[in-house]
Design a protein around this motif. Structure first.
Motif, PDB file in Angstrom:
ATOM      1  N   LEU A 191       0.796  -1.224   0.000  1.00 26.85           N
ATOM      2  CA  LEU A 191       0.000   0.000   0.000  1.00 26.85           C
ATOM      3  C   LEU A 191       0.837   1.287   0.000  1.00 26.85           C
ATOM      4  N   GLU A 192       2.145   1.075  -0.139  1.00 27.54           N
ATOM      5  CA  GLU A 192       3.058   2.217  -0.146  1.00 27.54           C
ATOM      6  C   GLU A 192       2.754   3.174  -1.300  1.00 27.54           C
ATOM      7  N   GLU A 193       2.470   2.605  -2.470  1.00 31.50           N
ATOM      8  CA  GLU A 193       2.163   3.435  -3.644  1.00 31.50           C
ATOM      9  C   GLU A 193       0.776   3.072  -4.165  1.00 31.50           C
ATOM     10  N   ASN A 194       0.015   4.076  -4.561  1.00 31.75           N
ATOM     11  CA  ASN A 194      -1.320   3.890  -5.155  1.00 31.75           C
ATOM     12  C   ASN A 194      -2.175   2.813  -4.479  1.00 31.75           C
ATOM     13  N   PRO A 195      -2.391   2.937  -3.186  1.00 28.41           N
ATOM     14  CA  PRO A 195      -3.139   1.871  -2.488  1.00 28.41           C
ATOM     15  C   PRO A 195      -4.532   1.651  -3.072  1.00 28.41           C
ATOM     16  N   GLN A 196      -5.123   2.741  -3.610  1.00 26.65           N
ATOM     17  CA  GLN A 196      -6.492   2.631  -4.120  1.00 26.65           C
ATOM     18  C   GLN A 196      -6.621   1.652  -5.291  1.00 26.65           C
ATOM     19  N   ASP A 197      -5.480   1.312  -5.921  1.00 24.13           N
ATOM     20  CA  ASP A 197      -5.525   0.430  -7.095  1.00 24.13           C
ATOM     21  C   ASP A 197      -5.320  -1.036  -6.748  1.00 24.13           C
TER      22      ASP A 197
END
Lengths: 592, 203
Positions: A451-457
């Motif tokens: 979830l470090e980068e772009n967790p929504q994806d």
């Protein structure tokens, strides 16, 4: 068979069932229930005096009811042990006034109406599961008229009819008039290779069994006309094609097409079969004096109990699942347990013998080494943090945690009994359990990395090693495509998934979290996944109270064989993810 | 014998990205993944290999453990259910506790299931390696326990398979308990008349 009976190192326990299995590889403690035989196994010489006098007549199961036996009986002449057995439910004699004739007749005084069932405990290092199979009951296939028409029999009944030790002493007769049938029809794939009724798989042995049966008839009665109705003839083994050719050379007719309907001529009791020959495309009526249904093999009814006792799994066909279908074909997923014969899949005698020797060899490797290294995936207690509440001991499926409620001593893990599911770690409210190699830190580290980068994806998926993770592997092997938003975290059991893992993921912005494990009966840690369910249900309540949609946390049971289901569920998770708004994610972050 | 490292040691992680022939590299840009891994915190070495499970592939892991003084190994290849034992042994042979290995399942969980989306698959592979590295940071050496194995066996079922297994093991010198539900052994085989392909009696 007789070698088994007289082998000094084989203790043969007949009329016996496995009642309980405790322990682990190398150290299984088994309780065996030995049912009373009511005849002294060692003293009985199978003289038969008792049979002559027994007044109770019952169908003989060994001959599938085609002959009779007495309440005291020997199942078949070559039985091992040779000693007779008395069926007490049928016997009149436990009251000597009523009967007691055999007791009087037996000179060696082998009969004992008061014999009791006994429970024996044995300690073994390895276990071989050779529970065999049952045969398919074709009664439900109404079009073939089994049980409606007397001259329609099964292939196993045929075996008894043509056996010199059987009810007709090997004379082939048809049931209605006890005459040699002039025209015999075999119908293949009964209960096999059908998606609608019976089973979808090929039962492996029926084609060759029919070819063999056709030759047996032709050897004895060359004048009998034989027609075999089939879908495909599978004569793939060594020497099989030769037998098939010999059968055809002997005049056996092979017709490619399964009859859609069988009628009985009410006078002659002959049977009229309507079948399309798919090679010529013609629908033709055939008349036969007797029809033999070549029935398939099904998993043994015994398997469900054995499965629970040894925490085994089944493949979709219902037979036991191996540790690996190609590389560990006789190993069970439970260490120290091996499969032999039809317990694992339908197979013929040669394959059963081969697999049995392979299983024996695998067991031998363990036992000759005399020791086994257990993976270091067991739990430990941090005594400083332990509050001696006893929750870990209560949830442990293996009773591997001891704690003293009175003295309030910290809990203690019995390492040899711990199987490493991690349920204790997930349930401990004080973080006092360290689940080795699957620690909180290690798992949370993965959650954070996702979830470090772009967790929504992304969709966070917790998958248990034995079923769901293996199901994901199977989806991969089968090249089943699913959305690339899925991120899988492996735990040994879904029971390991701590409430905090899920909440932490939501806090870091995960739109959807899936917890997946084995189906209830298949849990590799007895019933640890029951705790998974309870925990997820609690989480649903918690999320709802905080105004977070509980649907964003999903729970699924996916087995190692369900690659298709895994891919389907992943698609559903992606659809769900797309429905989660950024506002929702933001709200969740703040709320948690 | 495994060398144990204390928690205070500086983390030195090696990442090995496997092509698995074309199984992974046909979809995932393995070079890009290795390059990405090289840039992650605590990663001191990252490389690719055509077949990491091959002898030369394993040798490379062993060499790198020594050369870079690695104390954590991440192998991004296939399922741990397949090759975890292989790479654990490789680590152990290089003096690293086998529990300091982490596997990232690029083949079954990425390249094979996103065949038509090479770019997305490559991005996911990077994520997965980051997950692996993140977990590897917290891995601890473990000592495996040895348990004795009793020289006795239980065979459940006295059909042809149970009979054969019992005889083999008894002849090998073990105590065998053969459990049969019915009054006699023999199973379904005993009910059959002649058997293929030899056409002789079953009993």
């Amino acid at each position: 068979m007789t070698d088994v009976g007289r082998h000094p190192r084989i203790e043969l326990m007949t009329l016996s069932e496995v009642a309980d299995v405790q322990g682990y590889i190398g150290n299984f403690r088994v309780k065996v229930l030995r049912k009373a035989r009511y005849v002294d196994e060692k003293e009985c010489t199978a003289c038969g005096d008792c049979i002559d006098i027994c007044p109770v007549i019952k169908p003989n199961e060994f001959d599938l009811g085609l002959s009779t036996r007495r309440a005291i009986y020997q199942p078949f002449p070559q039985a091992v042990p040779a000693a007779f057995a008395l069926n007490m439910e049928e016997c009149l004699g436990n009251n000597p006034i009523a009967c007691g004739k055999c007791l009087e007749k037996c000179e060696k005084e082998c009969i004992d109406y008061d014999m009791q069932d006994e429970e024996v405990e044995i300690k073994v290092g390895t276990i071989i599961v050779a529970t065999g199979m049952d045969v398919y009951d074709p009664t439900e296939l109404d079009e073939f008229g089994y049980t409606r028409f007397e001259n329609v029999i099964t292939s196993l009944e045929f075996e008894r009819l043509i056996n010199s030790g059987g009810p007709t002493e090997g004379h082939l007769i048809r049931p209605t008039d006890w005459q040699l049938p002039k025209r015999v029809a075999f119908i293949q794939c009964i209960g096999s290779r059908s998606e609608k009724r019976g089973n979808p798989y090929c039962s492996n042995v029926c084609c060759m069994n029919t070819i063999k049966d056709s030759l047996l008839i032709k050897d004895h009665w060359p004048e009998v006309e034989i027609k075999v109705f089939y879908m495909d003839i599978r004569a793939f083994g060594k020497g099989f094609e030769d037998l098939y050719k010999r059968s055809k050379a002997n005049g056996v007719m092979y017709i490619r097409g399964i009859p859609g309907d069988i009628r009985e001529d009410p006078e002659t009791k002959n049977l009229i079969l309507l079948a399309e020959d798919s090679n010529s495309g013609k629908v033709v009526e055939h008349e036969a004096d007797m029809v033999i249904l070549s029935i398939g093999l099904i998993p043994s009814a015994e398997n469900s109990l054995i499965r629970q006792l040894l925490t085994l799994s089944r493949t979709s066909d219902g037979f036991f699942m191996e540790a690996h279908p190609k590389l560990q074909p006789v190993d069970a997923p439970t260490k120290g347990v091996f499969f032999a014969g039809c317990a694992e899949s339908p197979k013929d005698i040669k394959d059963s013998v081969t697999q049995a020797s392979a299983a024996a060899s695998r067991a031998n490797i363990l036992m000759s080494a005399g020791k086994f290294t257990v993976e270091a995936i067991t739990s430990l207690i941090n005594e400083e943090l332990c509050k001696a509440c006893g929750v870990c001991a209560r949830v442990c499926p293996y009773h591997a945690i001891e704690f003293d409620k009175e003295k309030k001593l910290p809990a203690r893990v019995i390492e040899a009994s711990c199987a490493g599911c991690g349920t204790c770690g997930a349930e401990c409210a004080f973080d006092a359990v360290i689940m080795r190699h699957f620690t909180d830190q290690q798992i949370l580290g993965q959650v954070e990395a996702i979830l470090e980068e772009n967790p929504q994806d992304k969709v966070v998926v917790f998958a248990c090693n034995w079923c769901s993770y293996a199901g994901a592997d199977f989806a991969g092997i089968s090249r089943l495509q699913y959305p690339s938003s899925i991120r899988i975290i492996r735990t040994m059991c879904s029971g390991r998934v701590d409430e905090n893992f899920v909440l932490h993921a939501f806090k870091l912005g995960a739109p959807v979290v899936l917890v997946s494990g084995c189906h209830f009966a298949d849990c590799h840690y007895i019933n640890a996944n029951r705790w998974t369910q309870k925990r997820v249900e609690k989480l649903w309540d918690k999320l709802e109270k905080k105004g977070i949609r509980p649907e964003r946390l999903q729970l699924e049971w996916i087995s190692a064989a369900e690659g298709l289901k895994f891919a389907k569920v992943m698609k559903e998770m992606e659809e769900l993810r797309q429905g989660v708004t950024l506002e929702e994610i933001e709200y969740t972050r703040k709320e948690l | 014998m495994a060398i144990e490292r204390s928690e205070s040691d500086e983390l030195r992680i090696g990442v090995f990205v496997c092509y698995c022939g074309l199984n992974i590299s046909g979809t995932v840009d393995c070079e890009a993944v290795a390059e990405y891994a090289q840039g992650l915190k605590d990663v001191v070495a990252a490389s690719t290999n055509r077949y990491t499970c091959s002898e030369p592939g394993q040798q490379e892991i062993k060499n790198d453990i020594k050369e870079h003084n690695l104390n954590r190994v991440v192998v991004a290849s296939c399922s741990p259910r397949m090759h975890e034992p292989t790479f654990r042994v490789a680590c152990q042979e290089a003096g690293l506790n086998p529990y300091l290995l982490e596997m990232v399942n690029l083949r079954e969980h990425c390249s094979w299931v996103h065949i038509h989306e090479p770019e997305k698959a490559t991005e996911k592979a990077k994520d997965m390696v980051r997950m692996g590295v993140s977990r590897a940071r917290f891995l601890q050496p473990q000592i495996e326990k040895e348990v004795p194995v009793a020289r006795s066996t239980m065979v459940i079922g006295g059909g042809i398979a149970g009979i054969q297994a019992s005889l083999d093991l008894a002849n090998a010198g073990y105590q065998v308990y053969l459990i049969e539900k019915k009054p006699s052994i023999g199973g379904v085989m005993a009910q059959i008349d002649k058997t293929f392909p030899t056409m002789d009696c079953s009993i």
